[in-house]
Scaffold this active site. Sequence first.
Site, PDB file in Angstrom:
ATOM      1  N   CYS A   1       0.836  -1.197   0.000  1.00  0.00           N
ATOM      2  CA  CYS A   1       0.000   0.000   0.000  1.00  0.00           C
ATOM      3  C   CYS A   1       0.880   1.260   0.000  1.00  0.00           C
ATOM      4  O   CYS A   1       1.831   1.352  -0.781  1.00  0.00           O
ATOM      5  CB  CYS A   1      -0.923  -0.094   1.223  1.00  0.00           C
ATOM      6  SG  CYS A   1      -2.422   0.889   1.194  1.00  0.00           S
ATOM      7  N   THR A   2       0.585   2.208   0.869  1.00  0.00           N
ATOM      8  CA  THR A   2       1.358   3.457   0.890  1.00  0.00           C
ATOM      9  C   THR A   2       2.671   3.337   1.670  1.00  0.00           C
ATOM     10  O   THR A   2       3.360   4.343   1.856  1.00  0.00           O
ATOM     11  CB  THR A   2       0.509   4.606   1.469  1.00  0.00           C
ATOM     12  OG1 THR A   2      -0.029   4.188   2.731  1.00  0.00           O
ATOM     13  CG2 THR A   2      -0.648   4.955   0.544  1.00  0.00           C
TER      14      THR A   2
END
Lengths: 201, 201
Positions: free
Chosen positions: A107-108
């Site tokens: 993800c981030t």
Amino acid sequence: MTTYGLLIFEDAEELDFGGPWEVFTMSAALRGGADTAVLIAEHHPGPVRCAKGLRVLPDHGLDDHPPLDVLLVPGGRGARKVQAHNPVVTGWVAAVAERASWVASVCTGAFVLHAAGPARGRRVATHWQHEEELEALGEVTVVRDARYVVDGKLLTSQGVSAGIDAALWLVGRLHGREHARAVRRQLQYEPAPPYLADEPL
Amino acid sequence: MTTYGLLIFEDAEELDFGGPWEVFTMSAALRGGADTAVLIAEHHPGPVRCAKGLRVLPDHGLDDHPPLDVLLVPGGRGARKVQAHNPVVTGWVAAVAERASWVASVCTGAFVLHAAGPARGRRVATHWQHEEELEALGEVTVVRDARYVVDGKLLTSQGVSAGIDAALWLVGRLHGREHARAVRRQLQYEPAPPYLADEPL
């Protein structure tokens, strides 16, 4: 013997590390416990509150952990907004990444790897909602049509649940295809997402 | 307003509750935080060590939690070998299940629901490795070819990762198909399990 280190911090997204944790530890169990997985906290000791309120206790801090073969950085608000701008963490990630065999993000978490260096000049994946924001930082190519991306020893994945696929790929790369299949069978990872069709509720 | 209660105990399998936790809390976040998800421990306070070593802090104990709309029981060694034989827990599950709108299990959490009553006389799913063992207990029909099984207000699912699919189905049933799709998109749950083909590593 593989040692997996999963970084953890306030507002880390739960499944971002929870998915790979399950894959890595199930892989370790099927290999007779030869491998180790540890949660390494940005602050330690004391509980860490994740993005959706789950409280976990880390095993180690940044200055006190075993040498890592694999470093995994989860995403969540805490990754993108806080840890990507925390020089203590990005410095630690840069130093650990240099010695590790594999550096991964979910993800981030890619924002932390970009700030720390390992994702610079690389092809990476991140959560669909933050692809433009990551690319705007420069020195990075965001791949939008791959669940996970391997570039050298860097393994990045798309949002949240994508870490399960990426981690499963990695244990196969490290310990063989048949082993990865055994892990998958043990986790009964035969996804059947509902509501792909428009049918009566 | 939906309150999700996830039971937790020593040797609960991490992803069994971690997957549904992420789905339920992401669903809550997308609904403006109207909903609540809590971890309820068999012993409380103090950390709970899960099957693969993750330590989590529960929010509540068996005698101190909000009324639950949804009760979810994870699996793992702690479910099948310990809690299914713990009358304090099975008594609690039976009492809570009577008032809840939905009772769910993941993996071998089905053994607890069988011991406690809600799975008796029902069609259920469990981890592939324990299907015969569950059926041998009697008064239950194990469905072997469904990722998750809905029988009345009982929702049971297959091993470990299957809880993600089941939880996503449930938030759709509770709050609509379009909402479930939004949760799925936010979790980027578009699985791509590796090693389904036999190709060069």
